[in-house]
Scaffold this motif. Sequence first.
Motif, PDB file in Angstrom:
ATOM      1  N   VAL A 194       4.952  48.729  23.041  1.00  0.00           N
ATOM      2  CA  VAL A 194       6.331  48.496  22.607  1.00  0.00           C
ATOM      3  C   VAL A 194       7.229  49.716  22.783  1.00  0.00           C
ATOM      4  CG1 VAL A 194       5.737  46.644  21.001  1.00  0.00           C
ATOM      5  CG2 VAL A 194       5.785  49.007  20.186  1.00  0.00           C
ATOM      6  N   GLY A 195       6.709  50.820  23.221  1.00  0.00           N
ATOM      7  CA  GLY A 195       7.541  51.994  23.431  1.00  0.00           C
ATOM      8  C   GLY A 195       6.718  53.263  23.420  1.00  0.00           C
ATOM      9  N   ILE A 196       7.415  54.362  23.513  1.00  0.00           N
ATOM     10  CA  ILE A 196       6.783  55.675  23.493  1.00  0.00           C
ATOM     11  C   ILE A 196       7.335  56.460  22.317  1.00  0.00           C
ATOM     12  CG2 ILE A 196       6.541  57.859  24.734  1.00  0.00           C
ATOM     13  CD1 ILE A 196       6.641  56.246  27.331  1.00  0.00           C
ATOM     14  N   ASN A 197       6.462  56.881  21.447  1.00  0.00           N
ATOM     15  CA  ASN A 197       6.850  57.702  20.304  1.00  0.00           C
ATOM     16  C   ASN A 197       7.165  59.117  20.750  1.00  0.00           C
ATOM     17  OD1 ASN A 197       5.410  59.749  18.138  1.00  0.00           O
ATOM     18  ND2 ASN A 197       6.817  58.281  17.208  1.00  0.00           N
ATOM     19  N   HIS A 198       6.298  59.652  21.626  1.00  0.00           N
ATOM     20  CA  HIS A 198       6.517  60.992  22.143  1.00  0.00           C
ATOM     21  C   HIS A 198       5.706  61.208  23.411  1.00  0.00           C
ATOM     22  CE1 HIS A 198       2.758  61.656  19.943  1.00  0.00           C
ATOM     23  NE2 HIS A 198       2.550  62.673  20.756  1.00  0.00           N
ATOM     24  N   THR A 199       6.063  62.236  24.125  1.00  0.00           N
ATOM     25  CA  THR A 199       5.323  62.702  25.295  1.00  0.00           C
ATOM     26  C   THR A 199       5.014  64.163  25.063  1.00  0.00           C
ATOM     27  OG1 THR A 199       6.430  61.152  26.776  1.00  0.00           O
ATOM     28  CG2 THR A 199       5.480  63.108  27.784  1.00  0.00           C
ATOM     29  N   ALA A 200       3.822  64.588  25.438  1.00  0.00           N
ATOM     30  CA  ALA A 200       3.436  65.989  25.297  1.00  0.00           C
ATOM     31  C   ALA A 200       3.348  66.628  26.677  1.00  0.00           C
ATOM     32  CB  ALA A 200       2.098  66.107  24.577  1.00  0.00           C
ATOM     33  N   LEU A 201       3.959  67.796  26.817  1.00  0.00           N
ATOM     34  CA  LEU A 201       3.900  68.577  28.044  1.00  0.00           C
ATOM     35  C   LEU A 201       3.169  69.876  27.764  1.00  0.00           C
ATOM     36  CD1 LEU A 201       7.569  68.233  29.354  1.00  0.00           C
ATOM     37  CD2 LEU A 201       5.567  66.879  30.006  1.00  0.00           C
ATOM     38  N   GLU A 202       2.324  70.285  28.706  1.00  0.00           N
ATOM     39  CA  GLU A 202       1.647  71.574  28.588  1.00  0.00           C
ATOM     40  C   GLU A 202       2.573  72.661  29.099  1.00  0.00           C
ATOM     41  OE1 GLU A 202      -2.015  71.291  30.735  1.00  0.00           O
ATOM     42  OE2 GLU A 202      -2.973  70.136  29.158  1.00  0.00           O
ATOM     43  N   VAL A 203       2.698  73.725  28.325  1.00  0.00           N
ATOM     44  CA  VAL A 203       3.514  74.875  28.712  1.00  0.00           C
ATOM     45  C   VAL A 203       2.694  76.140  28.495  1.00  0.00           C
ATOM     46  CG1 VAL A 203       5.680  73.689  28.154  1.00  0.00           C
ATOM     47  CG2 VAL A 203       4.574  75.105  26.413  1.00  0.00           C
ATOM     48  N   GLY A 204       3.049  77.195  29.218  1.00  0.00           N
ATOM     49  CA  GLY A 204       2.308  78.447  29.095  1.00  0.00           C
ATOM     50  C   GLY A 204       2.688  79.254  27.876  1.00  0.00           C
ATOM     51  N   ASP A 205       3.935  79.110  27.403  1.00  0.00           N
ATOM     52  CA  ASP A 205       4.413  79.868  26.246  1.00  0.00           C
ATOM     53  C   ASP A 205       5.429  79.017  25.506  1.00  0.00           C
ATOM     54  OD1 ASP A 205       6.548  81.697  24.952  1.00  0.00           O
ATOM     55  OD2 ASP A 205       4.856  83.068  25.286  1.00  0.00           O
ATOM     56  N   VAL A 206       5.151  78.672  24.267  1.00  0.00           N
ATOM     57  CA  VAL A 206       6.019  77.742  23.535  1.00  0.00           C
ATOM     58  C   VAL A 206       7.405  78.330  23.278  1.00  0.00           C
ATOM     59  CG1 VAL A 206       5.286  78.299  21.171  1.00  0.00           C
ATOM     60  CG2 VAL A 206       6.030  75.989  21.728  1.00  0.00           C
ATOM     61  N   ASP A 207       7.504  79.632  23.007  1.00  0.00           N
ATOM     62  CA  ASP A 207       8.822  80.235  22.784  1.00  0.00           C
ATOM     63  C   ASP A 207       9.659  80.200  24.059  1.00  0.00           C
ATOM     64  OD1 ASP A 207       8.496  80.893  20.039  1.00  0.00           O
ATOM     65  OD2 ASP A 207       7.236  82.594  20.630  1.00  0.00           O
ATOM     66  N   GLU A 208       9.033  80.516  25.205  1.00  0.00           N
ATOM     67  CA  GLU A 208       9.743  80.446  26.482  1.00  0.00           C
ATOM     68  C   GLU A 208      10.144  79.008  26.786  1.00  0.00           C
ATOM     69  OE1 GLU A 208       7.542  82.275  29.663  1.00  0.00           O
ATOM     70  OE2 GLU A 208       7.330  84.164  28.545  1.00  0.00           O
ATOM     71  N   ALA A 209       9.304  78.049  26.432  1.00  0.00           N
ATOM     72  CA  ALA A 209       9.607  76.642  26.685  1.00  0.00           C
ATOM     73  C   ALA A 209      10.807  76.184  25.853  1.00  0.00           C
ATOM     74  CB  ALA A 209       8.388  75.780  26.388  1.00  0.00           C
ATOM     75  N   ILE A 210      10.853  76.583  24.583  1.00  0.00           N
ATOM     76  CA  ILE A 210      12.005  76.234  23.739  1.00  0.00           C
ATOM     77  C   ILE A 210      13.269  76.827  24.355  1.00  0.00           C
ATOM     78  CG2 ILE A 210      13.103  76.603  21.494  1.00  0.00           C
ATOM     79  CD1 ILE A 210      10.239  76.584  20.285  1.00  0.00           C
ATOM     80  N   GLU A 211      13.186  78.061  24.813  1.00  0.00           N
ATOM     81  CA  GLU A 211      14.341  78.713  25.432  1.00  0.00           C
ATOM     82  C   GLU A 211      14.748  77.992  26.717  1.00  0.00           C
ATOM     83  OE1 GLU A 211      15.466  83.006  27.392  1.00  0.00           O
ATOM     84  OE2 GLU A 211      14.051  82.982  25.720  1.00  0.00           O
ATOM     85  N   PHE A 212      13.775  77.649  27.571  1.00  0.00           N
ATOM     86  CA  PHE A 212      14.078  76.970  28.828  1.00  0.00           C
ATOM     87  C   PHE A 212      14.733  75.617  28.569  1.00  0.00           C
ATOM     88  CE2 PHE A 212      12.917  73.943  32.192  1.00  0.00           C
ATOM     89  CZ  PHE A 212      13.495  74.571  33.275  1.00  0.00           C
ATOM     90  N   TYR A 213      14.092  74.766  27.772  1.00  0.00           N
ATOM     91  CA  TYR A 213      14.642  73.436  27.521  1.00  0.00           C
ATOM     92  C   TYR A 213      15.959  73.520  26.744  1.00  0.00           C
ATOM     93  CZ  TYR A 213      10.707  71.143  29.655  1.00  0.00           C
ATOM     94  OH  TYR A 213       9.789  70.700  30.581  1.00  0.00           O
TER      95      TYR A 213
END
Length: 157
Positions: free
Chosen positions: A17-36
């Motif tokens: 019925v849908g997607i609650n969330h998708t998980a992506l692998e990243v090398g550094d969570v702080d850098e990922a927050i900054e990038f996105y």
Amino acid sequence: MTDEDDTGSAEDRARLVGINHTALEVGDVDEAIEFYGSIFEFPLRGRSETAAFLDMGDQFLALMETDGADGRDGHRHVGLVVDDSRAVEDRLDALDVSRLDTDGIDFHDPWGNRIQVVVYGEIQFTKAGSVLAGMDLALEKSEAALEELGAKGMAPD
């Protein structure tokens, strides 16, 4: 998949019925927050030392820090729905993020995850009015999207 096969009938399965969330692998969570965060607007739903959860109303994108994250394979991707594709294109240009050679807005994040950006008004995906209101969004569907939804008996009132 057909309604019935040799493993039983459709009645013995849960319906997608849908997607609650998708998980992506990243090398550094702080850098990922900054990038996105440099491309999209979102509140953080939560975070830990190795994970961040980007809120999208009734859904979220999970960024999970792993060693050796590299999602490049040419086909695997996640489609993110936005209210304004021009804003995404402008941000990608300003950040010098290379776009893939497609008809749409496709790019890789620094960890190789392929991101495909689609505009809410142009696709069948529909958020409930209460969710849109809670997100302070007033978005309309294109005629083509309404026709697609109507053909499935899902056109909004």
